[in-house]
Design an enzyme around this catalytic site. Structure first.
Site, short mmCIF file in Angstrom:
data_model
loop_
_atom_site.label_atom_id
_atom_site.label_comp_id
_atom_site.label_asym_id
_atom_site.label_seq_id
_atom_site.Cartn_x
_atom_site.Cartn_y
_atom_site.Cartn_z
N THR A 1 23.72 -9.03 -11.98
CA THR A 1 23.56 -9.60 -13.32
C THR A 1 24.55 -10.72 -13.57
OG1 THR A 1 22.64 -7.56 -14.25
CG2 THR A 1 23.69 -9.07 -15.78
N THR B 1 41.43 -10.48 -10.82
CA THR B 1 41.82 -9.75 -9.61
C THR B 1 40.58 -9.17 -8.94
OG1 THR B 1 43.96 -9.20 -10.58
CG2 THR B 1 43.23 -7.88 -8.70
N CYS C 1 16.63 -0.70 -15.41
CA CYS C 1 17.16 -1.47 -16.53
C CYS C 1 16.30 -1.37 -17.77
CB CYS C 1 17.30 -2.94 -16.13
SG CYS C 1 18.51 -3.21 -14.82
#
Length: 375
Positions: free
Chosen positions: A70, A218, A307
Protein backbone atom coordinates in the site's frame (compact mmCIF):
# COMPACT_ATOMS: atom_id res chain seq x y z
CA UNK A 1 -6.59 -27.09 8.30
CA UNK A 2 -6.34 -26.29 4.60
CA UNK A 3 -5.37 -22.65 4.17
CA UNK A 4 -6.45 -21.40 0.75
CA UNK A 5 -6.51 -17.64 1.31
CA UNK A 6 -2.94 -16.96 0.25
CA UNK A 7 -3.84 -13.86 -1.74
CA UNK A 8 -4.67 -12.31 1.63
CA UNK A 9 -1.38 -13.38 3.17
CA UNK A 10 0.97 -16.35 3.12
CA UNK A 11 2.49 -18.26 6.03
CA UNK A 12 6.07 -17.21 6.74
CA UNK A 13 8.45 -19.84 5.42
CA UNK A 14 10.59 -21.54 8.06
CA UNK A 15 13.79 -20.44 6.30
CA UNK A 16 12.57 -16.84 6.35
CA UNK A 17 11.91 -16.94 10.08
CA UNK A 18 15.35 -18.42 10.72
CA UNK A 19 16.97 -15.68 8.64
CA UNK A 20 15.13 -12.95 10.55
CA UNK A 21 15.72 -14.12 14.14
CA UNK A 22 19.35 -12.96 14.51
CA UNK A 23 18.30 -9.42 13.58
CA UNK A 24 15.63 -9.40 16.26
CA UNK A 25 18.14 -10.43 18.93
CA UNK A 26 21.94 -10.34 18.65
CA UNK A 27 22.30 -8.24 15.48
CA UNK A 28 19.77 -5.62 16.52
CA UNK A 29 21.96 -2.62 15.65
CA UNK A 30 20.72 0.44 13.78
CA UNK A 31 22.21 0.14 10.27
CA UNK A 32 22.80 3.90 10.13
CA UNK A 33 25.34 3.75 12.98
CA UNK A 34 29.06 3.97 12.17
CA UNK A 35 30.51 1.10 14.24
CA UNK A 36 31.34 -2.38 12.99
CA UNK A 37 28.29 -4.40 14.13
CA UNK A 38 25.97 -1.83 12.54
CA UNK A 39 27.93 -1.93 9.29
CA UNK A 40 27.50 -5.71 9.18
CA UNK A 41 23.74 -5.20 9.49
CA UNK A 42 23.96 -2.77 6.58
CA UNK A 43 25.77 -5.38 4.49
CA UNK A 44 23.06 -7.94 5.26
CA UNK A 45 20.44 -5.41 4.10
CA UNK A 46 22.41 -4.88 0.89
CA UNK A 47 22.34 -8.63 0.26
CA UNK A 48 18.58 -8.71 0.85
CA UNK A 49 18.12 -5.82 -1.59
CA UNK A 50 20.07 -7.75 -4.22
CA UNK A 51 17.81 -10.78 -3.73
CA UNK A 52 14.63 -8.74 -4.14
CA UNK A 53 16.12 -7.04 -7.20
CA UNK A 54 17.01 -10.41 -8.71
CA UNK A 55 13.45 -11.63 -8.24
CA UNK A 56 12.18 -8.61 -10.20
CA UNK A 57 14.95 -8.52 -12.79
CA UNK A 58 16.22 -5.07 -11.82
CA UNK A 59 19.28 -3.34 -10.34
CA UNK A 60 19.51 -3.28 -6.50
CA UNK A 61 19.79 0.52 -6.56
CA UNK A 62 16.29 0.66 -8.06
CA UNK A 63 14.71 -0.93 -4.96
CA UNK A 64 13.35 1.23 -2.12
CA UNK A 65 12.16 -0.67 0.94
CA UNK A 66 8.77 0.44 2.30
CA UNK A 67 6.23 -0.76 4.86
CA UNK A 68 4.31 -2.77 2.25
CA UNK A 69 2.40 -2.76 -1.01
CA UNK A 70 0.00 0.00 0.00
CA UNK A 71 2.76 2.47 0.86
CA UNK A 72 4.63 1.57 -2.31
CA UNK A 73 1.53 2.12 -4.43
CA UNK A 74 0.59 5.36 -2.69
CA UNK A 75 4.13 6.66 -3.13
CA UNK A 76 4.17 5.84 -6.84
CA UNK A 77 0.79 7.48 -7.40
CA UNK A 78 2.00 10.61 -5.61
CA UNK A 79 4.43 11.09 -8.51
CA UNK A 80 1.51 11.74 -10.91
CA UNK A 81 -1.00 14.57 -11.19
CA UNK A 82 -3.76 12.64 -13.00
CA UNK A 83 -3.79 8.86 -13.17
CA UNK A 84 -5.79 6.32 -15.18
CA UNK A 85 -6.36 2.85 -13.76
CA UNK A 86 -8.73 -0.08 -14.44
CA UNK A 87 -11.97 -0.34 -12.46
CA UNK A 88 -10.81 -3.63 -10.91
CA UNK A 89 -7.78 -2.21 -9.10
CA UNK A 90 -6.95 -2.71 -5.43
CA UNK A 91 -8.37 -0.06 -3.05
CA UNK A 92 -4.81 1.19 -2.46
CA UNK A 93 -4.99 2.49 -6.02
CA UNK A 94 -8.68 3.29 -6.50
CA UNK A 95 -9.11 5.21 -3.26
CA UNK A 96 -5.92 7.16 -3.85
CA UNK A 97 -6.71 8.21 -7.40
CA UNK A 98 -10.37 9.03 -6.83
CA UNK A 99 -11.05 9.50 -10.54
CA UNK A 100 -13.10 7.70 -13.18
CA UNK A 101 -11.38 4.36 -13.84
CA UNK A 102 -11.18 2.52 -17.14
CA UNK A 103 -13.88 -0.17 -17.53
CA UNK A 104 -12.90 -3.81 -18.01
CA UNK A 105 -14.30 -6.61 -20.10
CA UNK A 106 -16.39 -9.49 -18.76
CA UNK A 107 -13.28 -11.62 -18.18
CA UNK A 108 -11.61 -8.84 -16.15
CA UNK A 109 -9.09 -7.69 -18.74
CA UNK A 110 -8.78 -4.16 -20.05
CA UNK A 111 -9.58 -3.61 -23.73
CA UNK A 112 -6.32 -2.05 -25.01
CA UNK A 113 -8.21 0.12 -27.50
CA UNK A 114 -10.45 1.49 -24.73
CA UNK A 115 -7.38 2.11 -22.60
CA UNK A 116 -5.62 3.91 -25.45
CA UNK A 117 -8.68 6.09 -26.01
CA UNK A 118 -8.86 7.12 -22.35
CA UNK A 119 -5.18 7.65 -21.52
CA UNK A 120 -4.62 11.04 -23.25
CA UNK A 121 -4.68 13.84 -20.68
CA UNK A 122 -3.19 11.63 -17.94
CA UNK A 123 0.42 11.92 -16.87
CA UNK A 124 0.25 8.62 -14.95
CA UNK A 125 -1.11 5.12 -15.47
CA UNK A 126 -1.43 2.42 -12.82
CA UNK A 127 -2.64 -1.15 -13.07
CA UNK A 128 -2.12 -4.51 -11.42
CA UNK A 129 -0.36 -7.18 -13.42
CA UNK A 130 -2.50 -9.74 -11.56
CA UNK A 131 -5.84 -8.96 -9.94
CA UNK A 132 -6.03 -9.56 -6.20
CA UNK A 133 -9.45 -11.28 -6.33
CA UNK A 134 -9.58 -13.17 -9.63
CA UNK A 135 -5.91 -13.64 -10.47
CA UNK A 136 -6.63 -12.30 -13.97
CA UNK A 137 -3.50 -11.05 -15.75
CA UNK A 138 -3.42 -7.86 -17.76
CA UNK A 139 -1.40 -7.39 -20.94
CA UNK A 140 1.17 -5.29 -19.09
CA UNK A 141 3.42 -4.62 -22.08
CA UNK A 142 0.55 -3.40 -24.29
CA UNK A 143 -1.10 -1.21 -21.64
CA UNK A 144 2.23 0.31 -20.60
CA UNK A 145 3.19 1.01 -24.20
CA UNK A 146 -0.13 2.75 -24.87
CA UNK A 147 0.34 4.85 -21.73
CA UNK A 148 3.86 5.90 -22.60
CA UNK A 149 2.82 6.66 -26.16
CA UNK A 150 0.43 9.22 -24.65
CA UNK A 151 3.16 10.68 -22.46
CA UNK A 152 2.14 9.00 -19.19
CA UNK A 153 4.52 7.29 -16.78
CA UNK A 154 3.49 3.86 -15.54
CA UNK A 155 3.14 2.22 -12.14
CA UNK A 156 2.72 -1.55 -12.15
CA UNK A 157 1.19 -3.26 -9.10
CA UNK A 158 2.93 -6.64 -8.85
CA UNK A 159 1.92 -7.38 -5.25
CA UNK A 160 0.06 -10.57 -6.22
CA UNK A 161 2.29 -11.54 -9.15
CA UNK A 162 5.78 -11.29 -7.65
CA UNK A 163 7.14 -14.72 -6.83
CA UNK A 164 4.23 -16.46 -8.58
CA UNK A 165 5.32 -15.99 -12.20
CA UNK A 166 8.48 -14.99 -14.10
CA UNK A 167 9.13 -11.24 -13.91
CA UNK A 168 11.67 -8.96 -15.53
CA UNK A 169 10.66 -5.36 -14.98
CA UNK A 170 13.53 -4.06 -17.08
CA UNK A 171 11.84 -5.60 -20.11
CA UNK A 172 8.59 -3.73 -19.45
CA UNK A 173 8.08 -0.01 -20.16
CA UNK A 174 7.25 0.87 -16.55
CA UNK A 175 8.84 3.43 -14.24
CA UNK A 176 7.44 2.20 -10.91
CA UNK A 177 6.30 -1.10 -9.41
CA UNK A 178 5.06 -2.09 -5.96
CA UNK A 179 5.62 -5.41 -4.19
CA UNK A 180 4.92 -6.86 -0.74
CA UNK A 181 6.80 -9.58 1.15
CA UNK A 182 3.88 -11.19 2.94
CA UNK A 183 2.34 -12.35 -0.35
CA UNK A 184 5.33 -14.63 -1.04
CA UNK A 185 5.95 -16.29 2.36
CA UNK A 186 7.79 -13.32 3.82
CA UNK A 187 6.85 -11.20 6.86
CA UNK A 188 4.15 -8.55 7.03
CA UNK A 189 5.04 -4.88 7.26
CA UNK A 190 7.73 -4.83 4.59
CA UNK A 191 7.50 -4.14 0.89
CA UNK A 192 9.40 -2.42 -1.87
CA UNK A 193 8.96 0.20 -4.54
CA UNK A 194 10.85 -0.21 -7.79
CA UNK A 195 11.90 3.11 -9.32
CA UNK A 196 13.57 2.76 -12.71
CA UNK A 197 17.01 4.37 -12.85
CA UNK A 198 16.78 7.91 -14.18
CA UNK A 199 13.10 8.37 -13.28
CA UNK A 200 12.12 11.61 -11.56
CA UNK A 201 11.06 10.75 -8.02
CA UNK A 202 9.93 12.76 -5.01
CA UNK A 203 9.92 10.96 -1.62
CA UNK A 204 6.73 11.10 0.42
CA UNK A 205 8.37 10.13 3.73
CA UNK A 206 11.10 12.64 4.55
CA UNK A 207 13.52 13.28 7.37
CA UNK A 208 16.53 10.99 7.53
CA UNK A 209 18.86 9.82 4.77
CA UNK A 210 17.73 6.18 4.71
CA UNK A 211 17.14 4.38 1.41
CA UNK A 212 19.50 6.79 -0.33
CA UNK A 213 17.33 9.70 0.84
CA UNK A 214 14.30 8.25 -0.91
CA UNK A 215 12.35 6.98 2.13
CA UNK A 216 13.20 8.29 5.59
CA UNK A 217 12.90 6.35 8.83
CA UNK A 218 14.87 3.65 10.61
CA UNK A 219 14.69 0.55 8.45
CA UNK A 220 12.72 -2.56 9.38
CA UNK A 221 15.87 -4.66 9.37
CA UNK A 222 14.34 -8.07 10.31
CA UNK A 223 11.60 -7.51 7.74
CA UNK A 224 14.10 -6.59 5.03
CA UNK A 225 16.21 -9.66 5.78
CA UNK A 226 13.09 -11.82 5.69
CA UNK A 227 11.97 -10.23 2.43
CA UNK A 228 15.31 -11.00 0.86
CA UNK A 229 15.15 -14.64 1.92
CA UNK A 230 11.56 -14.96 0.72
CA UNK A 231 12.56 -13.55 -2.67
CA UNK A 232 15.40 -16.05 -2.92
CA UNK A 233 13.08 -18.95 -2.05
CA UNK A 234 10.44 -17.76 -4.53
CA UNK A 235 12.98 -17.90 -7.35
CA UNK A 236 13.96 -21.40 -6.34
CA UNK A 237 10.28 -22.44 -6.30
CA UNK A 238 9.42 -21.07 -9.76
CA UNK A 239 8.73 -24.53 -11.18
CA UNK A 240 6.49 -25.34 -8.24
CA UNK A 241 4.31 -22.30 -8.88
CA UNK A 242 4.02 -23.18 -12.56
CA UNK A 243 2.78 -26.64 -11.54
CA UNK A 244 0.08 -25.15 -9.32
CA UNK A 245 -2.04 -24.39 -12.38
CA UNK A 246 -2.59 -28.12 -12.77
CA UNK A 247 -3.80 -28.49 -9.18
CA UNK A 248 -6.02 -25.40 -9.46
CA UNK A 249 -7.53 -26.69 -12.71
CA UNK A 250 -8.10 -30.13 -11.17
CA UNK A 251 -9.97 -28.48 -8.28
CA UNK A 252 -12.21 -26.51 -10.64
CA UNK A 253 -12.84 -29.45 -12.96
CA UNK A 254 -13.75 -31.81 -10.12
CA UNK A 255 -16.40 -29.37 -8.94
CA UNK A 256 -17.68 -28.84 -12.46
CA UNK A 257 -17.99 -32.55 -13.18
CA UNK A 258 -19.90 -33.31 -9.97
CA UNK A 259 -23.55 -33.94 -10.96
CA UNK A 260 -24.70 -33.32 -7.38
CA UNK A 261 -23.66 -29.65 -7.53
CA UNK A 262 -24.80 -26.62 -9.48
CA UNK A 263 -22.20 -26.10 -12.20
CA UNK A 264 -19.76 -23.49 -10.83
CA UNK A 265 -18.97 -20.41 -12.90
CA UNK A 266 -15.30 -19.37 -13.02
CA UNK A 267 -14.93 -15.61 -12.72
CA UNK A 268 -12.26 -14.52 -15.18
CA UNK A 269 -12.50 -17.69 -17.25
CA UNK A 270 -10.99 -17.26 -20.69
CA UNK A 271 -8.43 -14.73 -19.51
CA UNK A 272 -4.88 -15.63 -18.46
CA UNK A 273 -4.77 -16.10 -14.69
CA UNK A 274 -2.23 -16.62 -11.95
CA UNK A 275 -1.65 -20.37 -11.54
CA UNK A 276 -2.86 -20.59 -7.95
CA UNK A 277 -6.09 -18.54 -7.93
CA UNK A 278 -9.66 -19.70 -8.48
CA UNK A 279 -12.57 -17.28 -8.08
CA UNK A 280 -15.82 -19.12 -8.64
CA UNK A 281 -19.48 -19.04 -7.75
CA UNK A 282 -22.26 -21.57 -7.35
CA UNK A 283 -25.40 -19.91 -8.74
CA UNK A 284 -28.04 -19.48 -6.06
CA UNK A 285 -25.75 -20.10 -3.08
CA UNK A 286 -24.41 -17.18 -0.98
CA UNK A 287 -20.64 -17.33 -0.60
CA UNK A 288 -20.86 -16.19 3.01
CA UNK A 289 -22.90 -19.27 3.88
CA UNK A 290 -20.25 -21.50 2.34
CA UNK A 291 -17.33 -19.81 4.09
CA UNK A 292 -19.06 -20.16 7.46
CA UNK A 293 -19.53 -23.88 6.85
CA UNK A 294 -16.07 -24.42 5.39
CA UNK A 295 -14.11 -22.81 8.23
CA UNK A 296 -15.16 -25.26 10.98
CA UNK A 297 -14.81 -28.10 8.46
CA UNK A 298 -11.15 -27.14 7.98
CA UNK A 299 -10.96 -25.08 4.77
CA UNK A 300 -10.18 -21.36 4.89
CA UNK A 301 -11.01 -19.29 1.81
CA UNK A 302 -12.61 -15.89 1.29
CA UNK A 303 -15.58 -14.08 -0.18
CA UNK A 304 -13.70 -11.14 -1.67
CA UNK A 305 -10.29 -9.71 -0.80
CA UNK A 306 -8.92 -9.32 2.71
CA UNK A 307 -9.02 -5.53 2.29
CA UNK A 308 -12.77 -5.50 1.54
CA UNK A 309 -14.30 -8.78 2.77
CA UNK A 310 -15.43 -7.23 6.06
CA UNK A 311 -17.48 -4.65 4.16
CA UNK A 312 -21.14 -5.43 3.43
CA UNK A 313 -20.93 -4.25 -0.18
CA UNK A 314 -20.37 -6.77 -3.00
CA UNK A 315 -16.93 -6.95 -4.58
CA UNK A 316 -16.18 -3.91 -6.75
CA UNK A 317 -13.91 -6.13 -8.84
CA UNK A 318 -16.69 -8.53 -9.78
CA UNK A 319 -19.22 -5.73 -10.24
CA UNK A 320 -16.80 -4.05 -12.66
CA UNK A 321 -16.65 -7.34 -14.59
CA UNK A 322 -20.41 -7.18 -15.11
CA UNK A 323 -21.63 -9.45 -12.33
CA UNK A 324 -24.79 -8.47 -10.49
CA UNK A 325 -24.76 -7.80 -6.76
CA UNK A 326 -26.24 -11.27 -6.20
CA UNK A 327 -23.65 -12.97 -8.43
CA UNK A 328 -20.82 -11.12 -6.71
CA UNK A 329 -22.09 -12.24 -3.31
CA UNK A 330 -22.09 -15.83 -4.53
CA UNK A 331 -18.38 -15.75 -5.40
CA UNK A 332 -15.60 -17.43 -3.45
CA UNK A 333 -11.87 -16.93 -3.83
CA UNK A 334 -9.55 -19.88 -3.36
CA UNK A 335 -5.84 -19.05 -3.49
CA UNK A 336 -3.36 -21.89 -3.07
CA UNK A 337 0.33 -21.70 -2.21
CA UNK A 338 3.41 -23.57 -3.38
CA UNK A 339 3.12 -26.14 -0.58
CA UNK A 340 -0.26 -27.38 -1.86
CA UNK A 341 -0.58 -31.10 -2.63
CA UNK A 342 -2.98 -33.22 -4.68
CA UNK A 343 -4.33 -34.77 -1.48
CA UNK A 344 -5.14 -31.27 -0.25
CA UNK A 345 -7.01 -30.56 -3.48
CA UNK A 346 -9.04 -33.75 -3.16
CA UNK A 347 -9.95 -32.93 0.42
CA UNK A 348 -10.92 -29.38 -0.54
CA UNK A 349 -13.21 -30.71 -3.26
CA UNK A 350 -14.88 -32.96 -0.68
CA UNK A 351 -15.35 -30.13 1.81
CA UNK A 352 -16.75 -27.70 -0.77
CA UNK A 353 -19.09 -30.38 -2.12
CA UNK A 354 -20.39 -31.12 1.36
CA UNK A 355 -20.91 -27.44 2.17
CA UNK A 356 -22.80 -26.77 -1.07
CA UNK A 357 -25.00 -29.82 -0.56
CA UNK A 358 -25.82 -28.76 3.00
CA UNK A 359 -26.97 -25.34 1.82
CA UNK A 360 -28.95 -26.88 -1.05
CA UNK A 361 -30.69 -29.24 1.36
CA UNK A 362 -31.80 -26.35 3.55
CA UNK A 363 -33.07 -23.98 0.89
CA UNK A 364 -35.89 -24.24 -1.60
CA UNK A 365 -37.79 -22.12 -4.08
CA UNK A 366 -40.07 -20.97 -1.29
CA UNK A 367 -37.39 -20.19 1.30
CA UNK A 368 -34.91 -18.59 -1.10
CA UNK A 369 -31.15 -18.44 -0.36
CA UNK A 370 -30.17 -19.70 3.07
CA UNK A 371 -27.79 -17.65 5.21
CA UNK A 372 -25.65 -19.42 7.77
CA UNK A 373 -24.88 -17.63 11.02
CA UNK A 374 -22.25 -18.52 13.58
CA UNK A 375 -22.14 -16.80 17.02
Amino acid sequence: MIYWDNNATTPVAEEVLEAMLPYLQGSFFNPSAAYGPAKRVRLAMDEARERVATLLGVHPGEIIFTSGGTESTNTALAQFRRTLCPATEHPATLRTIGADPCPVQRNGTVDPDEWAARIPGHDGASFALANHETGVLQDAARLAEEAQRAGARVHLDIVQAAGKMPLNLRELPVEFASVSAHKLHGPKGIGALYVRCGTDYQPTVTGGSQEDRRRAGTENVPGIIGFGKAAELALQAADRYAALAGLRDAFEEALRQNPALPRPVINGEGAPRLPHVSNLRFPGIPAQSLTLLLEPAGLLCSAGSACTSAEPRPSHVLRAMGLSDTEARESLRFSLNRFCTRNEVEEAVRLVTDAVQRVLAAQSASTGPVLVYRP
